[in-house]
Design an enzyme around this catalytic site. Structure first.
Site: not given
Ligand SMILES: *Cc1c(COP(=O)(O)O)cnc(C)c1O
Length: 384
Positions: A47, A272
């Protein structure tokens, strides 16, 4: 491209900052996780554009390593991913289908995770319209209150398994809240709830594979593996367990150029808000990476980068949009000069340290990496 290590990466001539992504390290990490989880299947979560690293390059490399199940968060990500994967791969959409998008998921060759009884009814209706038993990937909530059927809906489905009829049971899944802390009691609680739900839902989803562990969950041991594990961050080198050594290979190296060096006097301020005042004459170097590139502003006056000789260069003042300022005083051998590259993430500044300095986690550092870097992909076993 031939297999290259970080050491033999050619320095770009004009780029102000360069991001190297080691596809061989990603493949090696997937293999390590798959071996740890065996005989469970090892999927890959890609993702958010493969955690910011570029799904178009990362997903084919994972497929070549042997991965066949891919998770994304959104339908749009599934559509983009489908173009980069052979038809033998399944794409599952974690956030589920918004009402009316079921057909679009099917058209994308993707399966939405069913996160509620309402979504279950809509997915069944889509299957009925098509006259096919679409795959059912059902998520239940065992303690995150985020996605998945709440306990009340689980109980309803357990009592009325016909609510899932007309679909092909594929996966029953849930997600752990505290897996990076192995001694946290929530892990055992969620495991027990999941195992119990698996039994109670056996009539509704006969033969479904079970899946509980993401990256960190894999390291909680075989009881957490079930039939399918879903690592994301660990593929990209993020340490799965906060308190244990990181068994995974580093994937990302980020370097940025020094664009100016100056000497300031005691009492002069930097950046800044004039938040840093020189206690004595100081050599200040301006480095071409800023918050617009994902160098989080939270790292102001706390973070550091690393010179070629390994010297740590502490950040002075606030992070700007396009630059940071660092103390170049400690660098030996002629000092730091305009045009020199410094390391922002890499062997000298590990991802977990960069994250700690910004008060966050490696996940946020990776998914914040900006679009202005010259990107180099190393290895991957392809010709691109
Ligand atoms: C993002 C996600 C993962 C992967 O998680 P990691 O901690 O990056 O391995 C797996 N399952 C679900 C439901 C997620 O939302």
């Amino acid at each position: 491209m031939a297999r290259a290590s970080f050491e033999d990466t050619a320095e770009p001539t004009a780029a102000q900052a360069a991001l190297s992504i080691d596809l061989d390290a990603i493949a090696a990490n997937w293999r390590l996780l798959a071996a740890r989880a065996a005989p469970a299947e090892c999927a890959a979560v890609v993702k958010a554009d493969a955690y910011g690293l570029g799904v178009a390059r990362v997903a084919p490399a994972l497929h070549r390593a042997g991965c066949r199940t891919f998770f994304v968060a959104l339908l749009a990500e599934a559509v983009a991913l489908r173009a980069h994967l052979p038809a033998d791969s399944r794409i599952l959409v974690l956030n589920g289908a918004l009402p009316g998008t079921e057909a679009a998921h099917v058209a994308a060759g993707a399966v939405p995770v069913v996160n509620s009884l309402g979504q279950l009814a809509a997915w069944r209706a889509e299957a009925a319209r098509r006259g096919t038993a679409l795959p059912l990937v059902l998520q239940i909530d065992t303690g995150m209150a985020r996605f998945g059927l709440p306990p009340s809906e689980c109980a309803e489905l357990a009592g009325r398994p016909e609510l899932a009829h007309g679909l092909a049971p594929a996966i029953l899944m849930s997600h752990l809240a505290c897996a990076d802390a192995p001694s946290h009691p929530a892990n055992e609680t969620q495991l027990a709830r999941f195992a119990e739900a698996q039994e109670r839902l056996a009539a509704a989803l006969p033969g479904a594979a079970a899946s509980l562990a993401a990256s960190s969950g894999i390291f909680l041991g075989p009881r957490f593996h079930f039939d399918l594990v879903r690592p994301g961050a660990a593929l990209f080198g993020v340490p799965p367990t906060a308190s244990a050594p990181n068994p995974l290979r580093a994937v990302v190296r980020l370097e940025a150029r020094c664009v100016q060096v100056r000497r300031i006097a005691a009492g002069d301020t930097v950046g800044y808000g004039a938040t840093w005042t020189a206690p004595h004459p100081t050599t200040v170097a301006t480095i071409a990476v800023g918050y617009a590139d994902g160098f989080l502003r939270a790292g102001s006056n706390r973070g550091a980068c690393c010179a070629k000789d390994g010297t740590i260069l502490p950040i002075l003042g606030l992070v700007s949009m396009d630059s940071i300022t660092v103390d170049a005083g400690p660098v030996g051998e002629g000092g730091l000069r305009a045009g020199d590259m410094v390391e922002v993430i890499g062997p000298g500044r590990r991802l977990e340290h960069v994250a700690r300095d910004a008060g966050t986690i490696g996940y946020e550092i990776l998914t914040s990496l900006g679009g202005r870097y010259e990107r180099h992909y190393l290895g991957g076993g392809d010709a691109a």
